[in-house]
Design an enzyme around this catalytic site. Structure first.
Site, mmCIF file in Angstrom:
data_model
loop_
_atom_site.group_PDB
_atom_site.id
_atom_site.type_symbol
_atom_site.label_atom_id
_atom_site.label_comp_id
_atom_site.label_asym_id
_atom_site.label_seq_id
_atom_site.Cartn_x
_atom_site.Cartn_y
_atom_site.Cartn_z
ATOM 1 N N GLY A 34 -41.602 87.828 -92.537
ATOM 2 C CA GLY A 34 -40.182 88.599 -92.415
ATOM 3 C C GLY A 34 -40.003 89.132 -91.773
ATOM 4 O O GLY A 34 -41.135 89.062 -91.120
ATOM 5 N N GLU A 46 -46.478 87.777 -91.196
ATOM 6 C CA GLU A 46 -46.075 86.666 -89.784
ATOM 7 C C GLU A 46 -45.092 87.523 -89.947
ATOM 8 O O GLU A 46 -44.017 87.004 -90.564
ATOM 9 C CB GLU A 46 -46.136 85.254 -89.921
ATOM 10 C CG GLU A 46 -46.339 84.709 -88.675
ATOM 11 C CD GLU A 46 -44.906 84.757 -88.042
ATOM 12 O OE1 GLU A 46 -44.377 86.090 -87.179
ATOM 13 O OE2 GLU A 46 -43.833 84.504 -87.994
ATOM 14 N N CYS A 48 -38.699 85.147 -84.437
ATOM 15 C CA CYS A 48 -39.695 85.851 -83.698
ATOM 16 C C CYS A 48 -40.672 85.532 -82.780
ATOM 17 O O CYS A 48 -41.640 86.721 -81.671
ATOM 18 C CB CYS A 48 -40.906 86.046 -84.690
ATOM 19 S SG CYS A 48 -41.776 84.481 -85.069
ATOM 20 N N GLU A 55 -37.767 95.697 -81.762
ATOM 21 C CA GLU A 55 -37.203 94.586 -82.099
ATOM 22 C C GLU A 55 -35.958 93.937 -82.762
ATOM 23 O O GLU A 55 -35.373 94.424 -83.565
ATOM 24 C CB GLU A 55 -37.702 93.144 -83.456
ATOM 25 C CG GLU A 55 -37.078 92.638 -83.453
ATOM 26 C CD GLU A 55 -38.048 91.438 -85.068
ATOM 27 O OE1 GLU A 55 -38.733 90.175 -84.798
ATOM 28 O OE2 GLU A 55 -37.874 91.815 -86.108
HETATM 29 O O1 TXE Z 1 -35.702 89.569 -93.558
HETATM 30 P P1 TXE Z 1 -36.649 90.143 -95.044
HETATM 31 P P2 TXE Z 1 -34.150 90.182 -93.677
HETATM 32 C C1 TXE Z 1 -37.075 90.156 -88.946
HETATM 33 C C2 TXE Z 1 -35.755 90.600 -87.823
HETATM 34 C C3 TXE Z 1 -34.570 90.741 -88.846
HETATM 35 C C4 TXE Z 1 -34.876 91.896 -90.071
HETATM 36 C C5 TXE Z 1 -34.544 91.923 -91.343
HETATM 37 O O2 TXE Z 1 -35.872 92.050 -87.449
HETATM 38 O O3 TXE Z 1 -33.473 91.814 -88.262
HETATM 39 O O4 TXE Z 1 -36.471 90.641 -90.045
HETATM 40 O O5 TXE Z 1 -34.751 90.563 -91.999
HETATM 41 C C6 TXE Z 1 -37.814 88.789 -99.168
HETATM 42 N N1 TXE Z 1 -41.119 91.202 -101.579
HETATM 43 N N2 TXE Z 1 -36.936 89.133 -89.077
HETATM 44 O O6 TXE Z 1 -33.794 91.336 -94.120
HETATM 45 O O7 TXE Z 1 -36.264 91.380 -95.641
HETATM 46 C C7 TXE Z 1 -36.278 88.172 -98.162
HETATM 47 O O8 TXE Z 1 -36.120 87.415 -99.900
HETATM 48 C C8 TXE Z 1 -40.994 90.271 -101.495
HETATM 49 C C9 TXE Z 1 -38.290 88.777 -88.938
HETATM 50 O O9 TXE Z 1 -33.665 88.354 -93.709
HETATM 51 O O10 TXE Z 1 -38.095 90.431 -94.353
HETATM 52 C C10 TXE Z 1 -36.440 86.659 -97.835
HETATM 53 O O11 TXE Z 1 -36.782 85.492 -98.809
HETATM 54 N N3 TXE Z 1 -39.906 89.697 -100.684
HETATM 55 C C11 TXE Z 1 -38.753 86.979 -89.025
HETATM 56 C C12 TXE Z 1 -37.829 87.381 -97.203
HETATM 57 O O12 TXE Z 1 -38.602 88.116 -97.974
HETATM 58 C C13 TXE Z 1 -39.656 89.903 -100.511
HETATM 59 C C14 TXE Z 1 -37.540 86.434 -89.778
HETATM 60 C C15 TXE Z 1 -37.693 87.687 -95.563
HETATM 61 O O13 TXE Z 1 -36.912 88.545 -95.798
HETATM 62 C C16 TXE Z 1 -38.174 91.783 -100.682
HETATM 63 C C17 TXE Z 1 -37.029 87.088 -90.778
HETATM 64 C C18 TXE Z 1 -39.618 92.375 -101.751
HETATM 65 N N4 TXE Z 1 -39.937 93.371 -101.290
HETATM 66 C C19 TXE Z 1 -36.664 88.642 -90.203
HETATM 67 N N5 TXE Z 1 -38.292 91.929 -99.552
HETATM 68 C C20 TXE Z 1 -39.875 86.328 -88.693
HETATM 69 N N6 TXE Z 1 -40.649 87.297 -88.234
HETATM 70 O O14 TXE Z 1 -39.715 85.148 -87.695
HETATM 71 C C21 TXE Z 1 -37.133 91.097 -99.416
HETATM 72 N N7 TXE Z 1 -37.899 89.994 -99.558
#
Ligand code: TXE
Length: 482
Positions: free
Chosen positions: A224, A246, A280, A386
């Site tokens: 994420g 990741e 990513c 990013e």
């Molecule tokens: O991702 P989040 P978001 C990047 C991209 C994007 C930014 C935010 O820049 O704009 O991240 O995206 C869970 N404890 N990437 O807000 O919040 C959430 O429910 C545990 C890069 O969508 O990171 C989801 O299942 N879990 C990335 C997952 O984490 C938590 C791909 C990802 O959400 C949590 C996507 C917490 N405190 C976005 N908060 C890549 N690496 O490919 C959220 N989640």
């Protein structure tokens, strides 16, 4: 459609009353609801996983590999469902959802079935003793996945995790829960022992953080955003859980004057805009050697302007919609930052042109023209932070050293690509970049045996091939004196 959790081998309603709308990015309309699970739902899932673990962990590698193959076969029979649900849920073109999401999800289960079947411990002989290294399950794993490649990334974690004898609780992104639900249907249909794979829906601050900080979870695999990754690491570390993160990337595509220009333009364009730039690994900073800068940019813009944007369900569509209204807003903010930073738009920058060519049905969707920005300093915000959308910056460089210095000028370090006919130079430059993965004359050419992951703000740890098997297990060394 109202989704349910999957706990202890059964689809179950969540205990609370709260729901979240699941919205189709191409139309902006709600088409499903996802439950916002409570801490007690998370507890039940972890308890089910805990109860199931000893028996599941006691099966042989080949018995568990058989289960992965059974899941792969059933998943494959749902190939078209996976593609259409993923395309609808994420806004990505159906052709991409087939080629990447549907194909690779099945491939992940097959690949890890083969790896696990062949996986053996090691023996290290000493003059007077033998060391026997064995790989044992870690216990209960929390698998948290994002919205950009929903089933692909979930299967990438579930297959090696259960293959190595762990049981798991999955928490897919609340924005794209449909194919995770499909995977649970598959698991239910094939009759995988109850409690081995559980799923709780919900948002990050609720179910996600509850799962990660739970004292009865032994391992966390998270994909994420970087700032979420920092929160996940902070709540997992007091319990000394195994953790793999990741996170994001800001990857460079480095174009040398001696490249095959036609193939490079095609490859750099794919790296920049696949999945609307929401991967990513996407190459969102394009570094071009000065002597071919003008020629490259001209060809690149032509090719970007020829991309077909629109209805994700149409076979010929190449670019779909962005994931959400909030995310579109974030990407647009970067476009205005680029203007303030003195960037000039070589193409794109708004959504007006696209909107005028969309059918009325799609007018409420989250559309953004593929955007190429020149004239920015390589250390500007737009070229170092990013954006995670269809926006790339282009920069000039003179020498190999300068290209490497620019590529290393971000806090991220996930991937990159180098384009040159001199393969030795390609490798040399690749090895100069502080990152986890670099492709030379290609991009996203994945061999599942290789390590996947990054450095710096791109995360901690590696998954893929034997690195996944290592992460999803604990090693025991027994030294026997002869
Ligand atoms: O991702 P989040 P978001 C990047 C991209 C994007 C930014 C935010 O820049 O704009 O991240 O995206 C869970 N404890 N990437 O807000 O919040 C959430 O429910 C545990 C890069 O969508 O990171 C989801 O299942 N879990 C990335 C997952 O984490 C938590 C791909 C990802 O959400 C949590 C996507 C917490 N405190 C976005 N908060 C890549 N690496 O490919 C959220 N989640």
């Amino acid at each position: 459609m109202d989704l349910m959790n999957y706990v202890d081998g059964k689809f179950q309603a969540h205990t609370g009353e709260e729901w979240l709308d699941v919205v189709e990015p191409a139309t902006g309309r709600q088409f499903a609801r996802v439950p916002l699970s409570s801490p007690s739902d998370v507890d039940s899932a972890i308890l089910a996983a805990r109860r199931a673990q000893p028996e599941w962990g006691g099966l042989s590698h080949s018995e568990r590999a058989d289960w992965l193959e059974i899941i792969a076969d059933e998943l494959e029979s749902r190939y078209e469902d996976i593609a259409s649900l993923e395309s609808r849920d994420t806004g990505k073109p159906i052709s991409l959802a087939r080629a990447v999401d549907a194909n690779r999800s099945v491939a992940n289960f097959r690949f890890f079935a083969d790896m696990i079947r062949d996986h053996r411990g090691e023996v290290f002989e000493m003059a007077d003793a033998d060391n026997f290294v064995t790989y044992r399950p870690v216990g209960v794993g929390a698998l948290i996945t994002p919205w950009n490649l929903p089933l692909y990334l979930l299967s990438w974690k579930v297959a090696p995790a259960i293959g190595m004898g762990n049981t798991v609780v999955c928490k897919p992104s609340e924005m794209t829960p449909l194919t995770a639900n499909l995977l649970m249907e598959v698991i239910d249909k094939v009759g995988l022992p109850s409690g081995v794979v559980n799923l709780v829906h919900g948002n990050g601050d609720g179910a996600g953080s509850c799962l990660v900080s739970h004292s009865d979870v032994d391992l966390v695999s998270f994909t994420g955003g970087t700032s979420t990754g920092a929160k996940v690491a902070a709540s997992a570390s007091p319990h000394f859980k195994k953790i793999s993160l990741e996170l994001g990337g800001k990857n460079s595509s480095i174009v040398f004057a001696d490249c095959d220009l036609k193939k490079t333009i095609e490859g750099v364009g794919r790296a920049a805009f696949l999945n609307q730039g929401q991967i990513c690994l996407c190459g969102s900073r394009v570094l071009v050697q000065e002597s071919i800068y003008d020629e490259f940019v001209e060809g690149f813009i032509d090719s970007v302007e020829s991309l077909k944007i629109g209805d994700p369900s149409e076979e010929s569509t190449q670019l779909g919609a962005l994931i959400s209204s909030d995310h579109l807003q974030k990407v647009k903010e970067y476009v205005s930052i680029a203007k303030d930073e003195g960037g000039h738009f070589l193409t794109g920058g708004d959504d007006l042109k696209i909107r005028s060519s969309l059918s009325r049905d799609l007018e409420g969707g989250y559309w953004m023209a593929p955007t190429v920005i020149g004239g920015l300093s390589p250390d500007s915000r737009c070229s170092t932070e990013e954006i995670f959308g269809p926006v790339v910056t282009v920069h000039r460089f003179k020498t190999e050293e300068e290209a490497i210095e620019i590529a290393n000028g971000t806090r991220y370090g996930l991937a990159g690509s180098v384009w040159t006919e001199d393969l030795e130079k390609g490798r040399r430059v690749a090895e100069g970049i502080r990152t986890g993965m670099v492709w030379v004359n290609t991009w996203l050419h994945r061999d599942l045996r290789t390590p996947f992951g990054g450095v710096g703000d791109s995360g901690v740890g590696r998954e893929g091939g034997k690195w996944s098997l290592g992460f999803f297990s604990e090693t025991l060394n027994v030294c026997v004196k002869r």
